[in-house]
Motif scaffolding. Structure first.
Motif, mmCIF file in Angstrom:
data_model
loop_
_atom_site.group_PDB
_atom_site.id
_atom_site.type_symbol
_atom_site.label_atom_id
_atom_site.label_comp_id
_atom_site.label_asym_id
_atom_site.label_seq_id
_atom_site.Cartn_x
_atom_site.Cartn_y
_atom_site.Cartn_z
ATOM 1 N N GLY A 127 0.810 -1.212 0.000
ATOM 2 C CA GLY A 127 0.000 0.000 0.000
ATOM 3 C C GLY A 127 0.838 1.254 0.000
ATOM 4 N N GLN A 128 0.420 2.242 0.755
ATOM 5 C CA GLN A 128 1.028 3.570 0.720
ATOM 6 C C GLN A 128 2.276 3.659 1.590
ATOM 7 O OE1 GLN A 128 0.095 6.143 -1.361
ATOM 8 N NE2 GLN A 128 -1.098 4.492 -2.267
ATOM 9 N N VAL A 129 3.310 2.931 1.158
ATOM 10 C CA VAL A 129 4.633 3.054 1.756
ATOM 11 C C VAL A 129 5.606 3.354 0.632
ATOM 12 C CG1 VAL A 129 4.230 1.601 3.778
ATOM 13 C CG2 VAL A 129 4.931 0.538 1.623
ATOM 14 N N ALA A 130 6.759 3.893 0.986
ATOM 15 C CA ALA A 130 7.708 4.308 -0.050
ATOM 16 C C ALA A 130 8.156 3.133 -0.907
ATOM 17 C CB ALA A 130 8.915 4.988 0.604
ATOM 18 N N SER A 131 8.331 1.976 -0.288
ATOM 19 C CA SER A 131 8.817 0.806 -1.020
ATOM 20 C C SER A 131 8.199 -0.462 -0.440
ATOM 21 C CB SER A 131 10.356 0.730 -0.932
ATOM 22 O OG SER A 131 10.840 -0.423 -1.578
ATOM 23 N N PRO A 132 7.074 -0.916 -1.014
ATOM 24 C CA PRO A 132 6.463 -2.158 -0.518
ATOM 25 C C PRO A 132 7.502 -3.279 -0.455
ATOM 26 C CG PRO A 132 5.013 -1.098 -2.094
ATOM 27 C CD PRO A 132 6.316 -0.345 -2.143
ATOM 28 N N GLN A 133 7.431 -4.078 0.604
ATOM 29 C CA GLN A 133 8.488 -5.042 0.855
ATOM 30 C C GLN A 133 7.943 -6.423 1.207
ATOM 31 O OE1 GLN A 133 12.003 -4.494 1.096
ATOM 32 N NE2 GLN A 133 11.715 -2.460 0.235
ATOM 33 N N LEU A 148 9.843 1.072 8.702
ATOM 34 C CA LEU A 148 11.105 1.752 8.386
ATOM 35 C C LEU A 148 11.840 1.055 7.247
ATOM 36 C CD1 LEU A 148 12.406 2.642 11.961
ATOM 37 C CD2 LEU A 148 11.297 4.149 10.307
ATOM 38 N N ILE A 149 11.799 -0.282 7.226
ATOM 39 C CA ILE A 149 12.420 -1.023 6.122
ATOM 40 C C ILE A 149 11.776 -0.637 4.789
ATOM 41 C CG2 ILE A 149 12.642 -3.326 5.098
ATOM 42 C CD1 ILE A 149 13.012 -4.400 7.958
ATOM 43 N N ALA A 150 10.450 -0.353 4.855
ATOM 44 C CA ALA A 150 9.713 0.029 3.647
ATOM 45 C C ALA A 150 9.889 1.504 3.306
ATOM 46 C CB ALA A 150 8.232 -0.288 3.812
ATOM 47 N N GLY A 151 10.724 2.220 4.053
ATOM 48 C CA GLY A 151 10.999 3.619 3.750
ATOM 49 C C GLY A 151 9.980 4.594 4.301
ATOM 50 N N GLY A 152 9.117 4.124 5.230
ATOM 51 C CA GLY A 152 8.099 4.995 5.804
ATOM 52 C C GLY A 152 6.860 5.086 4.927
ATOM 53 N N VAL A 153 5.872 5.827 5.395
ATOM 54 C CA VAL A 153 4.620 5.966 4.654
ATOM 55 C C VAL A 153 4.702 7.158 3.702
ATOM 56 C CG1 VAL A 153 3.266 4.917 6.506
ATOM 57 C CG2 VAL A 153 3.582 7.389 6.479
ATOM 58 N N ILE A 200 1.148 -6.165 6.672
ATOM 59 C CA ILE A 200 0.629 -4.834 7.009
ATOM 60 C C ILE A 200 0.222 -4.151 5.708
ATOM 61 C CG2 ILE A 200 1.193 -2.534 7.893
ATOM 62 C CD1 ILE A 200 3.082 -3.866 9.877
ATOM 63 N N SER A 201 -0.995 -3.648 5.664
ATOM 64 C CA SER A 201 -1.439 -2.888 4.493
ATOM 65 C C SER A 201 -1.783 -1.468 4.935
ATOM 66 C CB SER A 201 -2.654 -3.546 3.833
ATOM 67 O OG SER A 201 -3.713 -3.716 4.752
ATOM 68 N N VAL A 202 -1.320 -0.502 4.140
ATOM 69 C CA VAL A 202 -1.523 0.913 4.457
ATOM 70 C C VAL A 202 -2.396 1.516 3.367
ATOM 71 C CG1 VAL A 202 -0.416 3.111 4.994
ATOM 72 C CG2 VAL A 202 0.767 0.959 5.510
ATOM 73 N N PRO A 203 -3.659 1.856 3.670
ATOM 74 C CA PRO A 203 -4.563 2.358 2.627
ATOM 75 C C PRO A 203 -4.255 3.801 2.223
ATOM 76 C CG PRO A 203 -5.646 2.413 4.750
ATOM 77 C CD PRO A 203 -4.314 1.761 4.985
ATOM 78 N N ARG A 204 -4.865 4.220 1.137
ATOM 79 C CA ARG A 204 -4.717 5.591 0.629
ATOM 80 C C ARG A 204 -5.768 6.485 1.273
ATOM 81 N NH1 ARG A 204 -2.374 7.530 -4.181
ATOM 82 N NH2 ARG A 204 -3.228 9.517 -4.897
ATOM 83 N N LYS A 205 -5.419 7.732 1.478
ATOM 84 C CA LYS A 205 -6.378 8.702 2.015
ATOM 85 C C LYS A 205 -7.571 8.824 1.080
ATOM 86 C CE LYS A 205 -3.043 11.623 4.487
ATOM 87 N NZ LYS A 205 -2.379 12.954 4.506
#
Length: 212
Positions: A127-133, A148-153, A200-205
């Motif tokens: 999802g909305q992370v700098a680099s999905p991992q 942090l490994i994914a470069g943050g949101v 972990i999934s980070v959705p979009r606003k």
């Protein structure tokens, strides 16, 4: 005019709270802690390399890769199903079969290369992370470590609505995760210790949620 703006702001806030309350996801505080999860016995899988040792019968010793069909080939026995069995189960089965040819065989089975668990023992963030991992699981890793490994949101991340998916009793269950509290407020209450297989999934606003 100011009064109408105030009413509109209140309505937007209430609407956002209602949507949050209707997400249907339990809080991550309710999920079983990784430290309390029972460690499952290892089961042999396709692609694993196993060493079969028959005491006092070195000609029967084998180091074999489990074939795509889940079988291995053993001297005197032919094909033997290995996929889905614990090493001690396979050893017992091989020993029982060999007892027809040699007296009281003592068999041990060791997994020397657990290739089949390569993707089962990983952590993933999407999802909305700098680099999905997709990263190898290491004991002690936390939610923050993976973020942090994914470069943050990203700037478009609805980090207050992140979701942690965890296997519980053989199926994935989803739990609400507040990354915003961790990243911007230093609140570590939801900085849970992860376990192998967590996602972990980070959705979009979303505009209709009042997040943009």
């Amino acid at each position: 005019m100011g009064r109408f703006k105030t009413i509109a702001a209140v309505c937007t806030t209430l609407f956002t709270l209602v949507l949050a309350g209707c997400s249907g996801l339990p809080s991550s505080a309710q999920m079983p802690p990784s430290s309390e999860m029972d460690v499952e016995a290892y089961e042999i899988g396709v692609g694993d390399t196993i060493a079969v040792h028959v005491w006092r019968n070195p000609e029967l010793n084998q180091t074999i890769v489990v074939r795509p069909d889940g079988f291995i080939s053993m001297p005197l026995m032919g094909d033997v199903k290995a996929d889905g069995k614990r090493p001690e189960e396979l050893a017992t089965e091989v020993g029982t079969a060999l007892s027809e040819f040699i007296r009281t065989p003592e068999v041990s089975v060791m997994v020397t290369s657990p290739a089949s668990k390569e993707f089962r023992s990983r952590l993933r963030i999407t999802g909305q992370v700098a680099s999905p991992q997709s990263v190898a699981f290491q004991p002690g890793m936390t939610v923050l470590d993976l973020v942090l490994i994914a470069g943050g949101v990203t700037d478009f991340a609805a980090d207050g609505r992140a979701v942690l998916h965890r296997q519980v009793d053989g199926e994935y269950k989803s739990y609400g995760l507040n990354l915003a509290a961790i990243l911007t407020e230093g609140d570590m209450k939801t900085n849970h210790t992860l376990q192998a297989g967590d996602v972990i999934s980070v959705p979009r606003k979303q505009l209709f949620r009042g997040e943009l």
